[in-house]
Design a protein around this motif. Structure first.
Motif, PDB file in Angstrom:
ATOM      1  N   LEU A   1       0.819  -1.203   0.000  1.00  0.00           N
ATOM      2  CA  LEU A   1       0.000   0.000   0.000  1.00  0.00           C
ATOM      3  C   LEU A   1       0.858   1.261   0.000  1.00  0.00           C
ATOM      4  CD1 LEU A   1      -2.721  -1.014   2.622  1.00  0.00           C
ATOM      5  CD2 LEU A   1      -2.916  -1.082   0.143  1.00  0.00           C
ATOM      6  N   THR A   2       1.885   1.269   0.859  1.00  0.00           N
ATOM      7  CA  THR A   2       2.669   2.496   1.012  1.00  0.00           C
ATOM      8  C   THR A   2       3.642   2.706  -0.139  1.00  0.00           C
ATOM      9  OG1 THR A   2       4.237   1.292   2.404  1.00  0.00           O
ATOM     10  CG2 THR A   2       2.463   2.493   3.515  1.00  0.00           C
ATOM     11  N   ASN A   3       4.415   1.673  -0.474  1.00  0.00           N
ATOM     12  CA  ASN A   3       5.398   1.799  -1.551  1.00  0.00           C
ATOM     13  C   ASN A   3       5.716   0.409  -2.101  1.00  0.00           C
ATOM     14  OD1 ASN A   3       7.401   2.531  -3.329  1.00  0.00           O
ATOM     15  ND2 ASN A   3       8.947   2.919  -1.760  1.00  0.00           N
ATOM     16  N   PRO A   4       4.986  -0.036  -3.129  1.00  0.00           N
ATOM     17  CA  PRO A   4       5.187  -1.384  -3.648  1.00  0.00           C
ATOM     18  C   PRO A   4       6.413  -1.531  -4.544  1.00  0.00           C
ATOM     19  CG  PRO A   4       3.535  -0.261  -4.959  1.00  0.00           C
ATOM     20  CD  PRO A   4       3.909   0.684  -3.845  1.00  0.00           C
ATOM     21  N   TYR A   5       7.036  -0.418  -4.924  1.00  0.00           N
ATOM     22  CA  TYR A   5       8.060  -0.474  -5.978  1.00  0.00           C
ATOM     23  C   TYR A   5       9.323  -1.245  -5.593  1.00  0.00           C
ATOM     24  CZ  TYR A   5       4.838   2.601  -8.300  1.00  0.00           C
ATOM     25  OH  TYR A   5       3.702   3.108  -8.876  1.00  0.00           O
ATOM     26  N   PRO A   6       9.815  -1.194  -4.344  1.00  0.00           N
ATOM     27  CA  PRO A   6      10.944  -2.070  -3.985  1.00  0.00           C
ATOM     28  C   PRO A   6      10.602  -3.562  -4.122  1.00  0.00           C
ATOM     29  CG  PRO A   6      10.756  -0.286  -2.397  1.00  0.00           C
ATOM     30  CD  PRO A   6       9.530  -0.225  -3.254  1.00  0.00           C
ATOM     31  N   THR A   7       9.359  -3.928  -3.777  1.00  0.00           N
ATOM     32  CA  THR A   7       8.924  -5.317  -3.942  1.00  0.00           C
ATOM     33  C   THR A   7       8.903  -5.690  -5.415  1.00  0.00           C
ATOM     34  OG1 THR A   7       7.562  -5.204  -1.938  1.00  0.00           O
ATOM     35  CG2 THR A   7       7.042  -6.949  -3.514  1.00  0.00           C
ATOM     36  N   TYR A   8       8.383  -4.799  -6.244  1.00  0.00           N
ATOM     37  CA  TYR A   8       8.361  -5.052  -7.689  1.00  0.00           C
ATOM     38  C   TYR A   8       9.782  -5.257  -8.224  1.00  0.00           C
ATOM     39  CZ  TYR A   8       3.588  -3.019  -7.699  1.00  0.00           C
ATOM     40  OH  TYR A   8       2.260  -2.736  -7.467  1.00  0.00           O
ATOM     41  N   GLN A   9      10.694  -4.405  -7.776  1.00  0.00           N
ATOM     42  CA  GLN A   9      12.074  -4.490  -8.258  1.00  0.00           C
ATOM     43  C   GLN A   9      12.699  -5.834  -7.884  1.00  0.00           C
ATOM     44  OE1 GLN A   9      14.620  -1.303  -6.945  1.00  0.00           O
ATOM     45  NE2 GLN A   9      16.474  -2.264  -7.725  1.00  0.00           N
ATOM     46  N   LYS A  10      12.465  -6.255  -6.646  1.00  0.00           N
ATOM     47  CA  LYS A  10      13.041  -7.533  -6.202  1.00  0.00           C
ATOM     48  C   LYS A  10      12.466  -8.694  -7.009  1.00  0.00           C
ATOM     49  CE  LYS A  10      14.189 -10.204  -2.081  1.00  0.00           C
ATOM     50  NZ  LYS A  10      14.070 -10.323  -0.600  1.00  0.00           N
ATOM     51  N   LEU A  11      11.165  -8.665  -7.258  1.00  0.00           N
ATOM     52  CA  LEU A  11      10.542  -9.702  -8.080  1.00  0.00           C
ATOM     53  C   LEU A  11      11.124  -9.706  -9.490  1.00  0.00           C
ATOM     54  CD1 LEU A  11       6.780  -9.407  -7.074  1.00  0.00           C
ATOM     55  CD2 LEU A  11       8.073 -11.544  -7.112  1.00  0.00           C
ATOM     56  N   ARG A  12      11.231  -8.530 -10.080  1.00  0.00           N
ATOM     57  CA  ARG A  12      11.708  -8.416 -11.466  1.00  0.00           C
ATOM     58  C   ARG A  12      13.153  -8.914 -11.589  1.00  0.00           C
ATOM     59  NH1 ARG A  12      10.334  -3.302 -12.082  1.00  0.00           N
ATOM     60  NH2 ARG A  12      12.425  -2.651 -11.475  1.00  0.00           N
ATOM     61  N   GLU A  13      13.969  -8.630 -10.575  1.00  0.00           N
ATOM     62  CA  GLU A  13      15.373  -9.023 -10.624  1.00  0.00           C
ATOM     63  C   GLU A  13      15.601 -10.472 -10.215  1.00  0.00           C
ATOM     64  OE1 GLU A  13      17.214  -6.196  -8.057  1.00  0.00           O
ATOM     65  OE2 GLU A  13      17.219  -4.575  -9.548  1.00  0.00           O
ATOM     66  N   THR A  14      14.767 -10.973  -9.302  1.00  0.00           N
ATOM     67  CA  THR A  14      14.985 -12.311  -8.742  1.00  0.00           C
ATOM     68  C   THR A  14      14.196 -13.388  -9.470  1.00  0.00           C
ATOM     69  OG1 THR A  14      15.293 -11.294  -6.565  1.00  0.00           O
ATOM     70  CG2 THR A  14      14.907 -13.677  -6.610  1.00  0.00           C
ATOM     71  N   ASP A  15      12.930 -13.109  -9.768  1.00  0.00           N
ATOM     72  CA  ASP A  15      12.045 -14.132 -10.349  1.00  0.00           C
ATOM     73  C   ASP A  15      10.948 -13.437 -11.160  1.00  0.00           C
ATOM     74  OD1 ASP A  15      11.270 -16.788 -10.751  1.00  0.00           O
ATOM     75  OD2 ASP A  15       9.798 -16.697  -9.128  1.00  0.00           O
ATOM     76  N   PRO A  16      11.259 -12.937 -12.361  1.00  0.00           N
ATOM     77  CA  PRO A  16      10.312 -12.103 -13.114  1.00  0.00           C
ATOM     78  C   PRO A  16       9.039 -12.825 -13.564  1.00  0.00           C
ATOM     79  CG  PRO A  16      12.239 -12.606 -14.444  1.00  0.00           C
ATOM     80  CD  PRO A  16      12.555 -13.064 -13.059  1.00  0.00           C
ATOM     81  N   VAL A  17       9.099 -14.140 -13.702  1.00  0.00           N
ATOM     82  CA  VAL A  17       7.878 -14.931 -13.938  1.00  0.00           C
ATOM     83  C   VAL A  17       7.702 -15.771 -12.679  1.00  0.00           C
ATOM     84  CG1 VAL A  17       6.711 -16.597 -15.436  1.00  0.00           C
ATOM     85  CG2 VAL A  17       8.307 -14.937 -16.421  1.00  0.00           C
ATOM     86  N   HIS A  18       6.912 -15.271 -11.772  1.00  0.00           N
ATOM     87  CA  HIS A  18       6.900 -15.752 -10.391  1.00  0.00           C
ATOM     88  C   HIS A  18       5.648 -16.562 -10.076  1.00  0.00           C
ATOM     89  CE1 HIS A  18       7.576 -15.666  -6.054  1.00  0.00           C
ATOM     90  NE2 HIS A  18       6.354 -15.186  -5.893  1.00  0.00           N
ATOM     91  N   ARG A  19       5.862 -17.722  -9.477  1.00  0.00           N
ATOM     92  CA  ARG A  19       4.744 -18.577  -9.052  1.00  0.00           C
ATOM     93  C   ARG A  19       4.218 -18.057  -7.726  1.00  0.00           C
ATOM     94  NH1 ARG A  19       0.552 -21.169  -8.751  1.00  0.00           N
ATOM     95  NH2 ARG A  19       0.375 -23.427  -8.981  1.00  0.00           N
ATOM     96  N   MET A  20       3.013 -17.536  -7.737  1.00  0.00           N
ATOM     97  CA  MET A  20       2.398 -16.970  -6.540  1.00  0.00           C
ATOM     98  C   MET A  20       1.537 -18.034  -5.865  1.00  0.00           C
ATOM     99  SD  MET A  20       0.207 -13.424  -6.226  1.00  0.00           S
ATOM    100  CE  MET A  20      -0.841 -13.880  -7.605  1.00  0.00           C
ATOM    101  N   ARG A  21       1.696 -18.187  -4.561  1.00  0.00           N
ATOM    102  CA  ARG A  21       0.973 -19.225  -3.823  1.00  0.00           C
ATOM    103  C   ARG A  21      -0.188 -18.685  -3.006  1.00  0.00           C
ATOM    104  NH1 ARG A  21       2.241 -24.080  -6.127  1.00  0.00           N
ATOM    105  NH2 ARG A  21       4.465 -24.113  -6.613  1.00  0.00           N
TER     106      ARG A  21
END
Length: 439
Positions: free
Chosen positions: A41-61
């Protein structure tokens, strides 16, 4: 007290299950995508960056499906309606609505509905609204005359798009406070995770809004006027008309979408400028940059952060195999900050000219009201910067509790107005510019 014990136990079990699923995600890929976290809610962009760099096609559970965070992958999903379907992809509770709007349909139903509605959103039709939008903007700013401190959302960013879309539809703008309540409740249905209370509130508000529109429709059947409801009742494309249910769903979509996206564009956009005073100063000094500024504001903090689809067949992407029937979430906010598409993507640059943002989507579901939203945003921000010699953030805004549609609840600002001589000079310049244009 005893009656609350089963609920407390149930909530504790749900929390344990949630934590277990997120731990599973983290062990699988090194990162987890928690849609319920406060950071989203406050700032999702660091989470987005980590996903994009670590696992850009990510299996969400947590929500069974996949998450895409790269620009090219999200764009592929949005453009390919033959494999990535909108039918069944409605996040939250949209699947329970009485009738599907074009937002949730694939061709040929989507094509038929969109062709009937799009006549009101042609470039010529939108351009014709400009004088009226300017009039509404000036009236709203007149309403805060004499105030050195006010809430930009409540006084300006919220009422502007509601008045515009209400007038287009032909519904009374004086009901805007009721529209606000309905809209706030209904957009919750876009969220991927809903509580029982949220589902019930959504259904109540949807039913109340449908009943409201039933009254408007009955009036227009008897006495058509020059508005969108009358036009949709009379619309005919190759011998086909909107059914009554489709008409209700379309009116609900137009009222809510026409309000929410533009409200967040103005709110998020002004907040970004206020937090980047150099860019705010540049736009004030170079108002001709407003068009590129609006696109940059849309890219930088998109009003729509997530868009969902359902796979109609197995698809391989980024070395992962996604199965038919699974949900796919394209993270628009992450794609708009992909360094492969935008240089220095976390920096606000109103002079940016690179790949186009995807805040309005792509393909057959490209936002029908995109040109209207941009026009309202352009007039609103231009008028704010012209009306006030100084505008600054007075207090930190409260973020709306939504991850799909990103926006702020309030935006309290402190303003100063130009001196009388300065204002007179600017009015003379505007008069001269108008005279030259007219000649």
């Amino acid at each position: 007290m005893l009656n609350s014990v089963p609920r407390l136990v149930k909530e504790a079990v749900k929390q344990i299950a949630k934590n277990g699923l997120l731990t599973w995600e983290r062990l699988e890929s090194g990162v987890a995508f928690d849609l319920t976290s406060s950071q989203m809610l406050t700032n999702p962009y660091p989470t987005y960056q980590k996903l994009r760099e670590t696992d850009p096609v990510h299996r969400m559970r947590l929500v069974d499906g996949w998450v895409l965070t790269r620009y090219d992958d999200v764009q592929t999903m949005l453009l390919d309606h033959q494999r990535f379907s909108n039918w069944g992809a409605g996040a939250g509770d949209r699947q329970y609505t009485k009738d599907r709007s074009m937002l949730d349909l694939d061709p040929p139903d989507h094509t038929r509905l969109r062709s009937l509605v799009s006549k009101a959103f042609t470039p010529r039709s939108v351009t014709a609204l400009e004088p009226r939008i300017e009039e509404i903007v000036e009236g709203l700013l007149d309403g805060v005359d004499g105030k050195d401190r006010f809430d930009l959302i409540d006084s300006f960013a919220f009422p502007l798009p509601v008045i515009v879309i209400a007038e287009m539809l032909g519904v009374p703008a004086q009901d805007l406070e009721q529209f606000k309540e309905w809209s706030n409740d209904i957009v919750i249905s876009l969220e991927p995770i809903l509580s029982r209370e949220q589902r019930e509130q959504f259904r109540r508000s949807e039913q109340e809004l449908y009943e409201y529109f039933e009254g408007i429709i009955a009036l227009r059947r008897e006495n058509p006027e020059d508005d969108l409801v009358s036009a949709l009742l009379a619309a005919e494309e190759e011998g086909d008309r909107l059914s009554h249910g489709e008409l209700l769903a379309t009116l609900l979509l137009l009222l809510v979408a026409g309000n929410e996206t533009t409200r967040n564009l103005i709110g998020n956009g002004m907040l970004a400028l206020l937090r980047n005073p150099d860019e705010l100063r540049r736009l004030k000094e170079q108002p001709e940059l407003i068009d590129s500024a609006i696109d940059e504001l849309l890219r930088y903090d998109s009003p729509v952060q997530l868009d969902g689809r359902t796979l109609l067949e197995d698809v391989e992407m980024g070395g992962k195999r996604m199965r038919a029937g699974q949900q796919v979430v394209g993270v628009v906010g992450a794609a708009n900050r992909d360094p492969a598409a935008f240089s220095n993507p976390d920096r606000l640059d109103i002079r940016r000219h690179e790949k186009s943002h995807i805040s309005f989507g792509r393909g057959i579901h490209y936002c029908l009201g995109a040109s209207l939203a941009k026009l309202e945003g352009r007039i609103a921000i231009t008028s704010l910067l012209r009306r006030f010699s100084s505008i600054r953030l007075a207090e930190e805004p409260q973020q709306r509790k939504q991850v799909v549609l990103r926006g702020v609840e309030d935006l309290v600002v402190e303003v100063e107005r130009p001196a009388v001589t300065e204002l007179a000079g600017s009015e003379q310049v505007r008069a001269l510019e108008t005279g030259v244009a007219d000649s």
